[in-house]
Write a protein that holds these residues in place. Structure first.
Motif, PDB file in Angstrom:
ATOM      1  N   LYS A  30      -0.728  10.435  -3.702  1.00 32.33           N
ATOM      2  CA  LYS A  30      -0.530  11.870  -3.130  1.00 32.33           C
ATOM      3  C   LYS A  30      -0.125  12.625  -4.072  1.00 32.33           C
ATOM      4  N   PHE A  35      -4.981  -1.072  -0.623  1.00 33.11           N
ATOM      5  CA  PHE A  35      -5.455   0.587  -0.850  1.00 33.11           C
ATOM      6  C   PHE A  35      -5.595   1.071  -2.485  1.00 33.11           C
ATOM      7  N   SER A  52     -10.589   0.898   2.285  1.00 31.22           N
ATOM      8  CA  SER A  52      -9.714  -0.296   2.202  1.00 31.22           C
ATOM      9  C   SER A  52      -9.755  -1.092   3.607  1.00 31.22           C
ATOM     10  N   ASP A  95       0.807  -1.137  -0.015  1.00 32.05           N
ATOM     11  CA  ASP A  95       0.046   0.089  -0.037  1.00 32.05           C
ATOM     12  C   ASP A  95       0.746   1.345  -0.140  1.00 32.05           C
ATOM     13  N   ILE A 132      -7.080  10.737   0.176  1.00 32.40           N
ATOM     14  CA  ILE A 132      -6.242   9.410   0.765  1.00 32.40           C
ATOM     15  C   ILE A 132      -6.921   8.854   1.864  1.00 32.40           C
ATOM     16  N   ASP A 133      -7.328   9.634   2.914  1.00 37.32           N
ATOM     17  CA  ASP A 133      -7.862   9.314   4.288  1.00 37.32           C
ATOM     18  C   ASP A 133      -9.126   8.318   3.696  1.00 37.32           C
ATOM     19  N   TRP A 173       1.709   2.906  -3.440  1.00 29.44           N
ATOM     20  CA  TRP A 173       0.499   3.291  -4.067  1.00 29.44           C
ATOM     21  C   TRP A 173      -0.045   4.729  -3.381  1.00 29.44           C
ATOM     22  N   ARG A 174      -0.228   4.536  -2.089  1.00 27.50           N
ATOM     23  CA  ARG A 174      -0.539   5.743  -1.171  1.00 27.50           C
ATOM     24  C   ARG A 174       0.108   7.181  -1.763  1.00 27.50           C
ATOM     25  N   GLN A 175       1.522   7.107  -1.570  1.00 25.02           N
ATOM     26  CA  GLN A 175       2.496   7.902  -2.050  1.00 25.02           C
ATOM     27  C   GLN A 175       2.382   8.511  -3.526  1.00 25.02           C
ATOM     28  N   GLU A 185      -8.382   5.313   2.268  1.00 25.13           N
ATOM     29  CA  GLU A 185      -7.714   4.417   3.477  1.00 25.13           C
ATOM     30  C   GLU A 185      -8.877   3.626   4.358  1.00 25.13           C
ATOM     31  N   ALA A 191      -9.018   2.369  -4.058  1.00 24.30           N
ATOM     32  CA  ALA A 191      -8.782   3.615  -4.827  1.00 24.30           C
ATOM     33  C   ALA A 191      -9.779   3.296  -6.287  1.00 24.30           C
TER      34      ALA A 191
END
Ligand code: ATP
Length: 276
Positions: free
Chosen positions: A213, A241, A234, A205, A227-228, A208-210, A231, A245
């Motif tokens: 972002k 994640f 998920s 995750d 993002i929150d 992918w998150r970064q 999350e 998304a």
């Protein structure tokens, strides 16, 4: 240059100073020549200090400058105030071997000789660290409060060498500070690394998150909200994640996000998928 742009540039930069001119590439010089057509230009540089040839820097720029600005006045700064005589003489001897030079210069200094230079060839990064650290221990005077490490600096070219030093310093209990932003800690580099990691099979995750972002448009707050939410979904669905998304951004309408946010999210995901 369109005429209007040219005029605006001339008005904005009525006088130009270029430092480290030896690192100017042919393309940059071409632009400089246009911008400095008013002839109010000063360049400062030293062809012996050219280190950006890999980036297109071209020391023949000095010749071009002399030719293109025939009314220039050249002032030679031959006296070195920075270094000891030992360093100036060793550097001069070494530089004499350079083949691409505008002319041979005579560097002089009134400074004292100073300590002799030690050249030490090490066969590995580890032996280099060990040698430098032994030298530091030998050089620093020990007192009741411990050793005075504050006057020692280690310069290195590659981040990887810096990392080896940091590990060795920690092992030998030598306090240290690193100056300058470490390459892999730079925001842009972290973002690029995260994006590249998403192309690896089984990527977790974090990247992918970064990546999301980084690539999503909008300010910090807006991005954080998105993002929150991804999350939260998920976690609730016990899925990754990226699958949360993908699900969220493939919807036509969302109760949480505006239509434009959904479209932007979908675009970012399609860019990331096209990479992998
Ligand atoms: N006329 C002077 N008298 C005493 N010290 C000087 C003089 N000129 C420069 N110095 C000292 O020499 C050092 C180097 O000066 P400076 O950074 O201006 O040199 P430089 O030629 O621009 O260096 P570089 O080659 O790195 O671009 C500085 O510590 C500065 O204080």
């Amino acid at each position: 240059f369109p005429e209007a742009v040219y005029k605006e540039c001339q008005n904005t930069w009525q006088a130009i100073v270029v430092d480290e001119f030896q690192d100017t590439s042919a393309m940059q010089y071409f632009l400089l020549k246009l911008l400095a057509s008013h002839n109010h230009i000063t360049i400062v540089g030293d062809d012996d200090q050219s280190i950006f040839s890999f980036n297109g820097a071209d020391v023949s720029g000095f010749d071009s400058f002399r030719r293109d600005f025939p009314n220039h006045k050249e002032i030679r700064l031959n006296k070195n105030y920075r270094s000891t005589r030992a360093i100036v003489e060793a550097a001069t001897a070494l530089i004499h071997n350079n083949t691409k030079r505008c002319n041979h210069k005579l560097a002089e200094t009134d400074n004292p000789s100073g300590s002799k230079i030690t050249v030490k060839e090490c066969h590995s990064e580890d032996s280099q660290c060990a040698f430098v650290i032994d030298k530091i221990i030998e050089t620093t005077s020990s007192s009741a409060e411990g050793r005075d490490f504050g006057k020692i600096a280690v310069l290195y070219r590659r981040q990887i060498t810096g990392k080896a030093f940091q590990v060795s310093f920690r092992n030998r209990k030598i306090p240290f500070n690193v100056h300058g932003v470490a390459f892999y800690r730079k925001k842009a580099i972290k973002a690029i690394m995260a994006i590249l990691r998403t192309t690896l099979p089984g990527c977790d995750d974090g990247p992918w998150r970064q990546a999301l972002k980084t690539l999503l448009p909008g300010d910090k707050e807006e991005k954080k909200k998105i993002i929150d939410h991804v999350e939260k979904i998920s976690l609730a669905r016990k899925c990754s994640f990226i699958s949360a998304a993908t699900d969220i951004f493939s919807a036509k309408v969302s109760g949480t996000f505006k239509r434009t946010q959904i479209t932007q999210g979908r675009k970012v995901l399609s860019t990331l998928y096209s990479l992998s």
